[in-house]
Structure formats: structure tokens, C-alpha cells
Design a protein around this motif. Structure first.
Motif, PDB file in Angstrom:
ATOM      1  N   ALA A 143       0.824  -1.213   0.000  1.00 45.10           N
ATOM      2  CA  ALA A 143       0.000   0.000   0.000  1.00 45.10           C
ATOM      3  C   ALA A 143       0.857   1.260   0.000  1.00 45.10           C
ATOM      4  O   ALA A 143       0.577   2.224  -0.727  1.00 45.10           O
ATOM      5  CB  ALA A 143      -0.942  -0.009   1.203  1.00 45.10           C
ATOM      6  N   ASP A 144       1.913   1.264   0.812  1.00 48.67           N
ATOM      7  CA  ASP A 144       2.750   2.462   0.937  1.00 48.67           C
ATOM      8  C   ASP A 144       3.589   2.728  -0.310  1.00 48.67           C
ATOM      9  O   ASP A 144       4.054   3.855  -0.510  1.00 48.67           O
ATOM     10  CB  ASP A 144       3.671   2.343   2.152  1.00 48.67           C
ATOM     11  N   SER A 145       3.790   1.714  -1.134  1.00 45.69           N
ATOM     12  CA  SER A 145       4.631   1.888  -2.321  1.00 45.69           C
ATOM     13  C   SER A 145       3.871   2.476  -3.504  1.00 45.69           C
ATOM     14  O   SER A 145       4.489   2.884  -4.492  1.00 45.69           O
ATOM     15  CB  SER A 145       5.224   0.538  -2.747  1.00 45.69           C
ATOM     16  N   LEU A 146       2.541   2.536  -3.413  1.00 47.27           N
ATOM     17  CA  LEU A 146       1.740   3.034  -4.532  1.00 47.27           C
ATOM     18  C   LEU A 146       1.909   4.545  -4.647  1.00 47.27           C
ATOM     19  O   LEU A 146       1.557   5.286  -3.734  1.00 47.27           O
ATOM     20  CB  LEU A 146       0.278   2.659  -4.335  1.00 47.27           C
ATOM     21  N   SER A 147       2.395   5.015  -5.768  1.00 44.01           N
ATOM     22  CA  SER A 147       2.773   6.419  -5.906  1.00 44.01           C
ATOM     23  C   SER A 147       1.581   7.359  -5.816  1.00 44.01           C
ATOM     24  O   SER A 147       1.726   8.505  -5.405  1.00 44.01           O
ATOM     25  CB  SER A 147       3.507   6.636  -7.229  1.00 44.01           C
ATOM     26  N   LEU A 148       0.397   6.904  -6.205  1.00 41.80           N
ATOM     27  CA  LEU A 148      -0.789   7.757  -6.160  1.00 41.80           C
ATOM     28  C   LEU A 148      -1.668   7.477  -4.958  1.00 41.80           C
ATOM     29  O   LEU A 148      -2.829   7.869  -4.922  1.00 41.80           O
ATOM     30  CB  LEU A 148      -1.601   7.596  -7.455  1.00 41.80           C
ATOM     31  N   GLY A 149      -1.124   6.828  -3.971  1.00 43.86           N
ATOM     32  CA  GLY A 149      -1.828   6.718  -2.705  1.00 43.86           C
ATOM     33  C   GLY A 149      -2.435   5.364  -2.431  1.00 43.86           C
ATOM     34  O   GLY A 149      -3.140   4.787  -3.258  1.00 43.86           O
ATOM     35  N   GLY A 150      -2.135   4.837  -1.266  1.00 46.31           N
ATOM     36  CA  GLY A 150      -2.722   3.607  -0.771  1.00 46.31           C
ATOM     37  C   GLY A 150      -2.593   3.584   0.734  1.00 46.31           C
ATOM     38  O   GLY A 150      -1.725   4.251   1.307  1.00 46.31           O
ATOM     39  N   LYS A 151      -3.455   2.839   1.386  1.00 48.12           N
ATOM     40  CA  LYS A 151      -3.419   2.751   2.846  1.00 48.12           C
ATOM     41  C   LYS A 151      -3.940   1.391   3.266  1.00 48.12           C
ATOM     42  O   LYS A 151      -4.969   0.937   2.766  1.00 48.12           O
ATOM     43  CB  LYS A 151      -4.279   3.862   3.453  1.00 48.12           C
ATOM     44  N   TYR A 152      -3.225   0.741   4.164  1.00 48.31           N
ATOM     45  CA  TYR A 152      -3.649  -0.542   4.701  1.00 48.31           C
ATOM     46  C   TYR A 152      -3.952  -0.388   6.173  1.00 48.31           C
ATOM     47  O   TYR A 152      -3.158   0.176   6.931  1.00 48.31           O
ATOM     48  CB  TYR A 152      -2.543  -1.589   4.509  1.00 48.31           C
ATOM     49  N   TRP A 153      -5.144  -0.836   6.579  1.00 46.53           N
ATOM     50  CA  TRP A 153      -5.524  -0.851   7.984  1.00 46.53           C
ATOM     51  C   TRP A 153      -5.591  -2.284   8.478  1.00 46.53           C
ATOM     52  O   TRP A 153      -6.503  -3.038   8.096  1.00 46.53           O
ATOM     53  CB  TRP A 153      -6.887  -0.188   8.189  1.00 46.53           C
ATOM     54  N   PRO A 154      -4.643  -2.715   9.314  1.00 46.23           N
ATOM     55  CA  PRO A 154      -4.677  -4.093   9.827  1.00 46.23           C
ATOM     56  C   PRO A 154      -5.929  -4.363  10.648  1.00 46.23           C
ATOM     57  O   PRO A 154      -6.543  -3.451  11.197  1.00 46.23           O
ATOM     58  CB  PRO A 154      -3.420  -4.170  10.705  1.00 46.23           C
TER      59      PRO A 154
END
Length: 517
Positions: A143-154
Motif C-alpha cells: 500500500a505504501d509503495s503506490l505512488s498515487l496513494g494507498g493505505k492498509y488498515w490491519p
């Protein structure tokens, strides 16, 4: 109102959207097994492959996920060779994934599960991570590597929030970002909190009810803010320009509530909008009905103040703009997924009876507020006064994962009625009150049929990836250099001076016709 045909949840996400946008999933896995790791890794890769706005390289994403695992759990290392990625503990090879499986998320998920399981089994016994920690690190890395935004919530973070909900759904309606000392206020999302001036953007929360939050993760911090609506919560605050921490006691509000307020300024109604949440349109209509009803003759116009409005749900933004439009386009969206191609138009049920509108913007006006400003400006339903907005023109969807975690992905870009992409370049106002011009200078120019930014300049499309072009465009109407707040003065004068508002719209129409020919 505008019609919605999306089968997905569409959100412009702020930090506090965790409880508001993310779906709960289909039940949680408290402990991860190798089989469950495979299912999770495959699901994350499939969701990115399906929904992310840019075509992903699934093998490179897998490498990014494994690198995050290595960063979080030394002495793990990741070595990339031609055609393969190797996971090591120290110098010992644990697992190798061949690039030949890059096009199949199921095979990559299977190989990732093998890598993380063998890593767990090879790891030194003292402090060895479990599969939950390893798989969460992997998903975070993608998620953090996506240049246009991503977010992972465990799953564990979402559970931490839900465990507090029985205490009450009240919270502090602000968004925060981590800082060295604690959690910094990045925006104020409710009218009550905004007008109280008890906290401001840039202040830092050091403790909540006496409990330090410097080392708290986002879930723990947000959970500490939760409690019964109207119950007190004491934040130990470090203001942006002070060195002494002071306690500030606030009253919790329902998340996303109290976002709209009204102020009478002579014959002008100023509507202040702090954010665009679930109840915003309902509250807006109540204000309009209470103040206007069916009779608008006692009003010169409405000023919609969207300054420092940082976040909004997409459906709310569409409905808000539709409340003031009899017809016309509001927004189009476009991405790789078939459902990302959507078009929204007004439904001929405006609430303000055609009353003159002026919208105020600044460099902190973002997300849904930009959609509102661009739609009303593009249809010539409103004159926009201020400085160029933030430029938050991508749309994320939130997808539940099989471990009851969630991932948000940028899946579409916003295209406004004037046919430019919103992202990075923002909305340029019709009348610029940024820079260093005085109120008098701006009004003098407007009276002489100058002083607006012409249609061709204001609406030209800018490639969001062209940083130089974006910077040059935004420099045409920058924030105030002297910090003076003249936008409200200019807007009020435009409404109060007979014929000036109509003159501005007519001049804008002529500039559009000139550009068309």
C-alpha cells in the motif's frame, strides 16, 4: 439529486475516515496460518491489479511488500537479482520467488505465504515475529509503495477502534498526522470546533486525558479520542508557536457532524462549511429552509466559505453542488476499472432559487470542496474568489480484505465540468484575492471589466505529473504573501455593489466564447 451507479464505496479519505468509510469485512482472523497468509497476500495483489488507477507491476509490488517486512523485522534482508527476489535471514537464503509468476496474483500470493512462513520458522526464536505481524508488514509495504496513494488498515487496528465504540461514537472532529512530539492537527472538521478556536492547525496533541500519545499508532490514538457524544476529553496541546504544553478540554461530537454553520452579514448569508461529511447536505438544506424558505428577496446573495475545507465524501460533494444547480455537469471520474468511469449531473432541484453565489477558496481547500467549487464555477452558477485550491483530485475506494482488514486505493481521477483534471493543479478562482493586491485594487479592476482570470487560463488542463507546469500554473494565483484575509471583503463587495456580480459572469462568458473560437 444526482444519480449514483457505483457499486463501490467512494471516499476522499482523511485520517478520521477509518471508522466512516472502511467496511467491516466478513469476520476477522485473530491468528494467521500459512493458508490465510496466502489468501490475504493474493487478495491484496488482486485488489491492486483490479482497482488501482495505474497498471501495476505485481512482481515489483511483491518486492516492495517483502522489503517492508525486512525493514520491520531485522535481520531479514531482501535481495533482488535478475528475474528473482530472494528473502534471507542474515546471510541464509529463506526463499526465492521467480519473476516468471509476476502476472498471476494467486501464484505470487502462494509464493509470498511460503516466504513468510519459512521466514517465521527460520527467525531467531527470541523476538520472532508471528505470521500476523509478517503479513501485515507485507500488506503495508504494498500500500505504501503506490505512488498515487494507498493505505492498509490491519485487523488489529480496526478492532482497537471498534472496542471503544460501545463507549460512544463521539470524537474530536479534526484530522491529525504523526509528529515527533505526538499528533499534529492537520485540519478542523466541525464548525463548533473551528469557531471555538480552542485548537488550531499546527497544534500538537501530546496526551489525551493525561495519557501520552507520542508513541501511539493511529488506531490507539483515534481510539483514545472516542467516547460518549458531548462527553469531555482533555487534550494536552503544544501550540505551533509556543513551547509550553497546556490542557484543553473539548466536548466530543458525533463523527462527521456539525459541519455547516450560517452567519448573517447584512443582506448576505454566509455559509461556512468545515468539511463534507454524511450529514452536511441535510444540515445545509435545513439552513437554507430556515433562512430563505421560498422568499429570497431580502437577500443579495450567499457566500459559501470553503476555505480550509480539507476532506469530503464524494456522494456528499456531488449532492452539495447539486443543491445549487438547476442543470449542468458536476463531475466525471476516470480510471482503469470499468466502474470508475462515471458522470454526475444536476437534477434540477436547486434549493437557493437562483440566488447569487460567491464561493471562497484558499490553498487548503481540498478534495470534495474542490469538486463543489469547480462545478459551480464551471456552470457559471457562482463566482469563485480566493486563491488556487490544494489540488486533491484523485478518488479512493476502500476494499475490505478477508482478514477483516481494509485497503484503500486510488482508483480514479476527477475531471471537472470545464474538462480539466483537478489533481495537483487545483481550482483557480474567477477573482484572485491571493498574491499581494489590495481589496481596493481588485474591485477597481473588476469595475473596469478587468480583474478576472480569463476562462482559457483558468481551465487549461495540466498533466499532474508535470511538476514544473503545475507550479507555474498555481503561481498565477498564489496564497497571500502578507497573510491578510481579504477574500470575504471582496466577496461581500461583489454582492453588495449593484450589477458587479452580473458583470463578472458576463465577462467570464465572453472570455469563454473567445477561447472557443
Amino acid at each position: 439529486m444526482a444519480q449514483f451507479r457505483s457499486v463501490l464505496v467512494l471516499c476522499f479519505l482523511g485520517l478520521l475516515s477509518l471508522t466512516g468509510c472502511a467496511s467491516s469485512g466478513s469476520g476477522g482472523w485473530m491468528e494467521m496460518s500459512p493458508e490465510r497468509v496466502e489468501i490475504l497476500a493474493t487478495s491484496v495483489l488482486e485488489q491492486v491489479d483490479d482497482f488501482y488507477i495505474e497498471e501495476p507491476d505485481l512482481f515489483e509490488l511483491t518486492v516492495d511488500g517483502l522489503r517492508q517486512v525486512a525493514e520491520n523485522h531485522p535481520p531479514t534482508q531482501v535481495k533482488v537479482e535478475t528475474g528473482a527476489v530472494i528473502v534471507l535471514v542474515g546471510d541464509a537464503e529463506v526463499h526465492r520467488i521467480d519473476r516468471g509468476v509476476q502476472l498471476d496474483p494467486r501464484l505470487l500470493g502462494q509464493q509470498t505465504a511460503l516466504a513468510l512462513t519459512r521466514l517465521r520458522d527460520t527467525f531467531p526464536e527470541e523476538g520472532a515475529p508471528d505470521l500476523t505481524e509478517l503479513s501485515d508488514s507485507f500488506a503495508h509495504g504494498i500500500a505504501d509503495s503506490l505512488s498515487l496513494g494507498g493505505k492498509y488498515w490491519p485487523h488489529r487496528q480496526r478492532v482497537a477502534i471498534r472496542e471503544k465504540l460501545p463507549l460512544g461514537p463521539g470524537t474530536v472532529n479534526a484530522s491529525f498526522k504523526p509528529s515527533v512530539d505526538g499528533w499534529q492537527v492537520s485540519s478542523i472538521l466541525s464548525i463548533g470546533l473551528l469557531e471555538s478556536e480552542l485548537i488550531s492547525r499546527g497544534d500538537t496533541v501530546l496526551a489525551v486525558d493525561g495519557v501520552p500519545v507520542q508513541d501511539a499508532d493511529s488506531a490507539e490514538f483515534l481510539a483514545r479520542l472516542l467516547g460518549p457524544v458531548d462527553s469531555p476529553v482533555t487534550l494536552t496541546m503544544l501550540t505551533e508557536d509556543e513551547t509550553t504544553a497546556v490542557p484543553v478540554t473539548l466536548r466530543r461530537e458525533l463523527s462527521g457532524s456539525n459541519t455547516v454553520g450560517a452567519h448573517h452579514q447584512g443582506k448576505t448569508l454566509r455559509i461556512l462549511v468545515a468539511s463534507l461529511g454524511r450529514a452536511t447536505v441535510k444540515d445545509l438544506h435545513a439552513i437554507l429552509n430556515e433562512n430563505l424558505g421560498d422568499d429570497t428577496k431580502d437577500y443579495l446573495g450567499i457566500i459559501i466559505d470553503l476555505r480550509s475545507n480539507p476532506v469530503g465524501l464524494l456522494p456528499t460533494s456531488i449532492e452539495f453542488a447539486d443543491s445549487f444547480m438547476a442543470e449542468g455537469k458536476i463531475l466525471s471520474t476516470s480510471g482503469r476499472h470499468p466502474d470508475s468511469h462515471q458522470h454526475f449531473s444536476a437534477a434540477r432541484d436547486q434549493k437557493a432559487n437562483g440566488l447569487r453565489l460567491v464561493i471562497l477558496t484558499d490553498e487548503q481547500t481540498a478534495s470534495g470542496a474542490e469538486i463543489v467549487a469547480a462545478a459551480l464555477q464551471g456552470s457559471r452558477r457562482a463566482v469563485v474568489v480566493g486563491s488556487t485550491t490544494f489540488g486533491s483530485g484523485t478518488i479512493r475506494n476502500v476494499v475490505p480484505l478477508p482478514n477483516a482488514a481494509a485497503i484503500s486505493l486510488t482508483w480514479a481521477e476527477a475531471i471537472v465540468p470545464s474538462d480539466y483534471r483537478l489533481d495537483k493543479r487545483g481550482v483557480m478562482p474567477t477573482v484572485c484575492s491571493g498574491g499581494d493586491a489590495t481589496t481596493g485594487e481588485i474591485l477597481t479592476a473588476l469595475r473596469s471589466e478587468r480583474g478576472i482570470i480569463d476562462w482559457a487560463t483558468r481551465t487549461r488542463d495540466i498533466d499532474p505529473k508535470d511538476a514544473e507546469a503545475v507550479e507555474a500554473f498555481r503561481a498565477l494565483c498564489p496564497p497571500r504573501g502578507d497573510g491578510a484575509d481579504i477574500s470575504l471583503e471582496v466577496a461581500t463587495a461583489i454582492l453588495e455593489e449593484p450589477g458587479l456580480y452580473e458583470q463578472i459572469l458576463a465577462l467570464d462568458e465572453r472570455s469563454a466564447q473567445t477561447a472557443a473560437h
